[in-house]
Enzyme design. Structure first.
Site, PDB file in Angstrom:
ATOM      1  N   ASN A   1      67.586  80.170   5.996  1.00 26.81           N
ATOM      2  CA  ASN A   1      66.572  80.518   6.996  1.00 26.81           C
ATOM      3  C   ASN A   1      67.146  81.620   7.889  1.00 26.81           C
ATOM      4  OD1 ASN A   1      65.020  80.641   9.337  1.00 26.81           O
ATOM      5  ND2 ASN A   1      64.682  78.426   9.476  1.00 26.81           N
TER       6      ASN A   1
ATOM      7  N   CYS B   1      61.416  81.985  14.946  1.00 29.24           N
ATOM      8  CA  CYS B   1      60.936  82.122  13.562  1.00 29.24           C
ATOM      9  C   CYS B   1      59.613  82.879  13.468  1.00 29.24           C
ATOM     10  CB  CYS B   1      60.797  80.758  12.912  1.00 29.24           C
ATOM     11  SG  CYS B   1      62.384  79.952  12.747  1.00 29.24           S
TER      12      CYS B   1
ATOM     13  N   HIS C   1      57.315  82.135   6.309  1.00 32.34           N
ATOM     14  CA  HIS C   1      58.658  82.141   6.906  1.00 32.34           C
ATOM     15  C   HIS C   1      59.506  81.139   6.136  1.00 32.34           C
ATOM     16  CE1 HIS C   1      62.009  81.342   9.401  1.00 32.34           C
ATOM     17  NE2 HIS C   1      61.554  80.181   9.816  1.00 32.34           N
TER      18      HIS C   1
HETATM   19  N1  ACO Z   1      74.462  67.089   5.071  1.00 30.94           N
HETATM   20  C1  ACO Z   1      74.435  65.772   4.833  1.00 30.94           C
HETATM   21  N2  ACO Z   1      73.747  64.892   5.571  1.00 30.94           N
HETATM   22  C2  ACO Z   1      73.039  65.384   6.602  1.00 30.94           C
HETATM   23  C3  ACO Z   1      73.009  66.746   6.904  1.00 30.94           C
HETATM   24  C4  ACO Z   1      73.761  67.623   6.094  1.00 30.94           C
HETATM   25  N3  ACO Z   1      73.798  68.960   6.295  1.00 30.94           N
HETATM   26  N4  ACO Z   1      72.225  66.937   7.977  1.00 30.94           N
HETATM   27  C5  ACO Z   1      71.766  65.733   8.346  1.00 30.94           C
HETATM   28  N5  ACO Z   1      72.255  64.793   7.505  1.00 30.94           N
HETATM   29  C6  ACO Z   1      72.005  63.364   7.536  1.00 30.94           C
HETATM   30  C7  ACO Z   1      71.605  62.849   8.878  1.00 30.94           C
HETATM   31  O1  ACO Z   1      72.752  62.580   9.649  1.00 30.94           O
HETATM   32  C8  ACO Z   1      70.846  61.593   8.525  1.00 30.94           C
HETATM   33  O2  ACO Z   1      71.779  60.571   8.248  1.00 30.94           O
HETATM   34  P1  ACO Z   1      71.468  59.042   8.644  1.00 30.94           P
HETATM   35  O3  ACO Z   1      70.252  58.677   7.871  1.00 30.94           O
HETATM   36  O4  ACO Z   1      72.700  58.332   8.211  1.00 30.94           O
HETATM   37  O5  ACO Z   1      71.243  59.050  10.123  1.00 30.94           O
HETATM   38  C9  ACO Z   1      70.167  61.954   7.208  1.00 30.94           C
HETATM   39  O6  ACO Z   1      70.879  63.086   6.692  1.00 30.94           O
HETATM   40  C10 ACO Z   1      68.710  62.298   7.357  1.00 30.94           C
HETATM   41  O7  ACO Z   1      68.550  63.202   8.430  1.00 30.94           O
HETATM   42  P2  ACO Z   1      67.162  63.851   8.771  1.00 30.94           P
HETATM   43  O8  ACO Z   1      67.331  64.833   9.899  1.00 30.94           O
HETATM   44  O9  ACO Z   1      66.133  62.774   8.928  1.00 30.94           O
HETATM   45  O10 ACO Z   1      66.864  64.626   7.401  1.00 30.94           O
HETATM   46  P3  ACO Z   1      65.577  65.365   6.906  1.00 30.94           P
HETATM   47  O11 ACO Z   1      65.191  64.860   5.595  1.00 30.94           O
HETATM   48  O12 ACO Z   1      64.518  65.449   7.960  1.00 30.94           O
HETATM   49  O13 ACO Z   1      66.113  66.850   6.673  1.00 30.94           O
HETATM   50  C11 ACO Z   1      66.036  68.953   7.765  1.00 30.94           C
HETATM   51  C12 ACO Z   1      66.650  67.568   7.749  1.00 30.94           C
HETATM   52  C13 ACO Z   1      66.438  69.675   6.501  1.00 30.94           C
HETATM   53  C14 ACO Z   1      66.578  69.683   8.962  1.00 30.94           C
HETATM   54  C15 ACO Z   1      64.496  68.867   7.828  1.00 30.94           C
HETATM   55  O14 ACO Z   1      64.121  67.937   8.819  1.00 30.94           O
HETATM   56  C16 ACO Z   1      63.829  70.177   8.111  1.00 30.94           C
HETATM   57  O15 ACO Z   1      63.918  71.101   7.350  1.00 30.94           O
HETATM   58  N6  ACO Z   1      63.111  70.259   9.218  1.00 30.94           N
HETATM   59  C17 ACO Z   1      62.424  71.483   9.573  1.00 30.94           C
HETATM   60  C18 ACO Z   1      63.405  72.498  10.003  1.00 30.94           C
HETATM   61  C19 ACO Z   1      62.689  73.750  10.359  1.00 30.94           C
HETATM   62  O16 ACO Z   1      61.761  74.166   9.680  1.00 30.94           O
HETATM   63  N7  ACO Z   1      63.046  74.356  11.438  1.00 30.94           N
HETATM   64  C20 ACO Z   1      62.247  75.454  11.911  1.00 30.94           C
HETATM   65  C21 ACO Z   1      62.869  76.682  11.654  1.00 30.94           C
HETATM   66  S1  ACO Z   1      64.186  77.001  12.674  1.00 30.94           S
HETATM   67  C22 ACO Z   1      63.592  77.915  13.994  1.00 30.94           C
HETATM   68  O17 ACO Z   1      62.453  78.002  14.279  1.00 30.94           O
HETATM   69  C23 ACO Z   1      64.620  78.507  14.849  1.00 30.94           C
END
Ligand code: ACO
Length: 374
Positions: A331, A134, A301
């Site tokens: 993203n 990223c 980003h």
């Molecule tokens: N649809 C429905 N439910 C989902 C999905 C989905 N696509 N994905 C995960 N869930 C569920 C999980 O299984 C979990 O269920 P549970 O509570 O029953 O166990 C619940 O949703 C919560 O999961 P979390 O991972 O805690 O959700 P969170 O609110 O943290 O959101 C997300 C996830 C969107 C990925 C967030 O954490 C995020 O954006 N993190 C940063 C990502 C990022 O910026 N990455 C860097 C860029 S990528 C790079 O550098 C290559």
């Protein structure tokens, strides 16, 4: 006595004075996104998710997927580069260095830079691939800036491009990652600003700031194929074939156990991102004696709309000072900043003389910023 005559301007013989004269400007910018729009609801056929969950957690409504066999990371970069080169008023043969940022290259090796050089029939110039996920575009801009500043090159093509749709886990198991990513490309041409013009006196990159912390390298990663041999992790992340030599790069077991997909601890990434994004923006502003209120446009980003909104709030920026388009493209990793920068400029939201800040955070972790006067 040596006299530096860059752009017909005589000045003192010290080398550092010459360097100070060369400021790097963006001479042309372009973007390319595939025509295939994939909505959140379209993903329901592959996995258990919902439009509501994706929008609420990430701000994404849709993303683009490249044509499965007709488009590659490099071909998308070529399309974005053609526009950037054209807008810079030059031809591909004028480019004297390529910097290509991607985490989804056409080949494991060689890199995409040489494929782009070939596809655009460029001269036998240097081509460098940047693997900083990223933050790739920010790192690439910083590298390009150094080469322009020292007078080494005059027309550098910097591109970020990704074809994520080819390599994600589209089952429910991979839904926390696969719903986030999209495909696309952006490109800029870097040139020395011309100090003999009024715009050129102040225009260009003011500073770049790059960081890394490998402590959490494994929380956002794609382990395989790789040479790690489970060296870095307590948990076994790759099942190799039993062989005396070779045969360890990709095995049937790895594929059966879905070890060939990226993994991410989303909440951990989120927590670090909301600290490091503002930190590296403030670092850039402080280095130049500026304040958040001086920023005309922040291009973060496009990792997650919630992260961008958090950063905006933390810095006290208005909606007019930040550009987001993650709702349309998801993203796109190394491509997200040049795509957003290009779109903001095309919409007239960035004008000559504006203070623009690019900031990124991602896998590694790596993060960085570029502060520039448009
Ligand atoms: N649809 C429905 N439910 C989902 C999905 C989905 N696509 N994905 C995960 N869930 C569920 C999980 O299984 C979990 O269920 P549970 O509570 O029953 O166990 C619940 O949703 C919560 O999961 P979390 O991972 O805690 O959700 P969170 O609110 O943290 O959101 C997300 C996830 C969107 C990925 C967030 O954490 C995020 O954006 N993190 C940063 C990502 C990022 O910026 N990455 C860097 C860029 S990528 C790079 O550098 C290559």
């Amino acid at each position: 006595m040596i006299t530096c005559q860059a752009f017909g301007v005589d000045f003192l013989p010290s080398f550092s004075n010459c360097i100070a004269m060369l400021q790097t400007k963006i001479a042309g910018i372009g973007k390319y996104v595939p025509s295939n729009v994939v909505t959140n609801n379209d993903l329901l056929k592959y996995m258990d998710t919902s439009d509501e969950w994706i929008q609420e957690r990430t701000g994404i409504k849709e993303r683009r997927y490249a044509d499965r066999t007709g488009e590659t990371t490099t071909t998308m970069a070529v399309e974005a580069s053609k526009i950037a080169i054209d807008r810079a008023g030059i031809t591909p043969q004028d480019i004297d260095f390529i910097i290509f940022a991607t985490l989804s290259p056409d080949y494991y090796f060689p890199g995409c830079g040489v494929l782009l050089q070939r596809a655009m029939k460029m001269k036998e110039i240097g081509a460098l691939d940047v693997r900083n996920q990223c933050s790739g575009f920010v790192y690439a801009m910083s590298i390009g800036d150094q080469f322009i500043k020292t007078g080494m090159y005059k027309n550098i093509l910097v591109t970020g491009s990704e074809k994520h749709s080819f390599g994600l886990d589209f089952s429910t198991r991979g839904r926390n990652i696969s719903v986030i990513f999209g495909d696309g490309a952006g490109a800029v041409v870097l040139q020395p600003a011309d100090p003999s013009t009024s715009a050129g006196k102040t225009q260009g990159i003011l500073s770049t700031h790059l960081h890394s912390d490998g402590e959490s390298a494994e929380i956002l990663a794609m382990f395989n194929p790789g040479t790690h041999a489970n060296h870095w992790t307590a948990e076994r992340v790759a099942d190799f074939n039993a062989a005396e030599a070779g045969d360890m790069f990709m095995s049937h077991a790895m594929i059966e156990k879905a070890q060939n997909f990226p993994i991410m601890d989303g909440p951990a990434v989120f927590k670090k991102a909301v600290v490091k994004f503002p930190e590296v923006i403030i670092e850039a502003l402080t280095a130049n004696g500026l304040q958040p209120s001086d920023i005309n446009m922040l291009i973060p980003h496009q990792a997650n709309l919630r992260i961008a909104q958090f950063v905006q709030q933390k810095l006290g920026l208005s909606n007019d000072q930040v550009y987001n388009n993650i709702d349309k493209y998801g993203n796109t990793t190394a491509a997200s900043i040049p795509i957003a920068l290009c779109e903001a400029w095309e919409q007239g939201k960035i004008k000559e003389g504006d203070l623009v800040c690019l900031a990124a955070f991602g896998s590694g972790f790596t993060w960085g910023s570029v502060l520039l006067r448009w």
